[in-house]
Enzyme design. Structure first.
Site, short mmCIF file in Angstrom:
data_model
loop_
_atom_site.label_atom_id
_atom_site.label_comp_id
_atom_site.label_asym_id
_atom_site.label_seq_id
_atom_site.Cartn_x
_atom_site.Cartn_y
_atom_site.Cartn_z
N ASP A 127 0.81 -1.23 0.00
CA ASP A 127 0.00 0.00 0.00
C ASP A 127 0.84 1.28 0.00
O ASP A 127 0.32 2.35 -0.31
CB ASP A 127 -0.92 0.03 1.23
CG ASP A 127 -2.02 -1.00 1.18
OD1 ASP A 127 -2.09 -1.74 0.19
OD2 ASP A 127 -2.81 -1.06 2.13
N GLU A 221 -9.76 -0.05 -3.16
CA GLU A 221 -10.80 -0.75 -2.38
C GLU A 221 -11.36 0.10 -1.24
O GLU A 221 -12.48 -0.10 -0.80
CB GLU A 221 -10.22 -2.06 -1.81
CG GLU A 221 -9.04 -1.79 -0.89
CD GLU A 221 -8.34 -3.03 -0.36
OE1 GLU A 221 -8.79 -4.14 -0.61
OE2 GLU A 221 -7.33 -2.83 0.34
O1 F6P Z 1 -2.21 -4.02 3.97
C1 F6P Z 1 -2.00 -4.61 2.74
C2 F6P Z 1 -3.29 -5.12 2.17
O2 F6P Z 1 -2.98 -5.79 0.98
C3 F6P Z 1 -4.39 -4.06 1.96
O3 F6P Z 1 -4.25 -3.35 0.76
C4 F6P Z 1 -5.63 -4.90 1.99
O4 F6P Z 1 -6.76 -4.16 2.36
C5 F6P Z 1 -5.31 -5.92 3.01
O5 F6P Z 1 -3.90 -6.06 3.03
C6 F6P Z 1 -5.95 -7.27 2.74
O6 F6P Z 1 -5.66 -8.11 3.78
P1 F6P Z 1 -5.93 -9.67 3.81
O7 F6P Z 1 -4.97 -10.31 2.89
O8 F6P Z 1 -5.67 -10.06 5.21
O9 F6P Z 1 -7.33 -9.85 3.37
#
Ligand code: F6P
Length: 341
Positions: A127, A221
């Protein structure tokens, strides 16, 4: 000196490159011993700590994911979390930790450092939203993957003369969406930092159709409509109280389709952005972070995070960098105004 290495939070291309670099320099230059902590903070809560040596880090430079495993465990949400971590470190005679993580993992590291645990942080996240560092490793790889996806979607959007919405990761910040959207020539880029107006989005989509051009809408998102709330498919939260994101892309395609009378579809790129081999830049940055992190341990300069400032690697207090999130500057977003619509 015995050093523990852990990776926490979502996985990210380049984690293994950091681990390799820390161990190679720690052993080669300083004669340190290493242990790998399994699955982030969970390994310290459960005492899951294993030996880590140079042979264990051979061949991992180009591999995505993390050989140590990762989790979103928040030790302060577990009974006796601090004491259990202290016990594990004492049992394995770990003198210092190299903690590789994003906002949540580094936030825990900040608190543990206040409690007297010797540690150094390394910023990771696709991110790119960790304060104090120009870039986190993993971001460049994610942008490359997202840009390639947008390139591919252009040709199918043109063939069917429909809108294609691409939902990219970015919980609080739109770094991936902005960089990939600009690199991929998107017509609309929606980021969490700037709540969007659905009427304006539809007007921009329509203006593209009027010149016989199929629109590509890139949405992070975490982007939210100006009127209304964040659109979610799932209400579950993790141990850091983050909801599971995703849903805004599908919502947008439905709205665009209804309001413009033309077909609109969504692609959610999801974990593809985090998987697989890191880009050359991310391997370079991760390797440099690792080298500087172990130097920092050697100097006994604990409670800091290594960071990229221009082309230099610097050390910043963890308490400063974890106090805020690095968001997209409005003036940076506005630079690209001419490409929207
Ligand atoms: O923090 C990195 C990230 O890829 C975010 O962009 C995303 O919202 C989140 O992790 C998704 O997390 P997980 O893989 O636990 O669903």
């Amino acid at each position: 000196m015995k050093v523990g290495v852990l990776t926490g939070g979502g996985d990210c291309p380049g984690l293994n490159a950091v681990i390799r670099s820390v161990v190679r320099k720690g052993v080669g230059a300083y004669g340190f011993d290493f242990v790998g902590v399994r699955d982030g903070w969970l390994g310290l809560l459960q005492g899951d700590v294993r030996p880590l040596d140079v042979s264990g880090v051979r061949g991992i430079l180009p591999r995505g994911g993390t050989i140590l495993g990762s989790s979103r465990t928040n030790p302060f949400k577990h009974e006796d979390g601090l004491r259990r971590i202290q016990d594990t470190l004492a049992r394995y005679e770990v003198d210092a930790l190299v903690v590789i993580g994003g906002e949540d993992t580094l936030g825990v590291a900040t608190e543990l450092s206040r409690q007297g645990i010797h540690l150094v942080g390394v910023p990771k996240t696709i991110d790119n939203d960790v304060s104090g560092t120009d870039y986190t490793f993993g971001f460049d790889t994610a942008v490359g993957i997202a840009t390639e996806a947008i390139d591919r979607l252009h040709t199918t959007a043109e063939s069917h003369m429909r809108t294609l919405v691409v939902e990219l990761m970015g919980r609080h910040s739109g770094w991936i969406a902005l960089h990939a959207g600009i690199a991929g020539g998107a017509n609309v880029i929606l980021i969490p930092e700037r709540p969007f107006d659905i009427d304006q989005v539809c007007a921009q989509v329509k203006s593209r159709f009027m010149i016989n051009y199929a629109p590509i809408v890139v949405v992070a998102e975490g982007a939210v409509p100006r009127e209304g709330r964040m659109i979610l498919k799932d209400q579950s939260v993790d141990e850091f109280e983050h909801v599971r994101l995703s849903g805004v892309g599908e919502w947008l395609a439905r709205e665009i389709s209804e309001r413009t009378g033309k077909d609109a579809r969504t692609t959610v790129l999801g974990h593809i952005q985090r998987g697989g081999t890191p880009s050359a830049f991310d391997r370079w940055l991760a390797t440099r972070f690792g080298l500087h992190a172990i130097d920092t341990v050697k100097d006994g300069d604990f409670g800091v995070m290594v960071a990229l400032e221009g082309t230099r690697i610097v050390r910043l207090p963890l308490s400063d960098v974890t106090a805020t999130t690095k968001l997209v500057d409005p003036s940076l977003y506005d630079e690209f105004e001419v490409f929207f619509g």
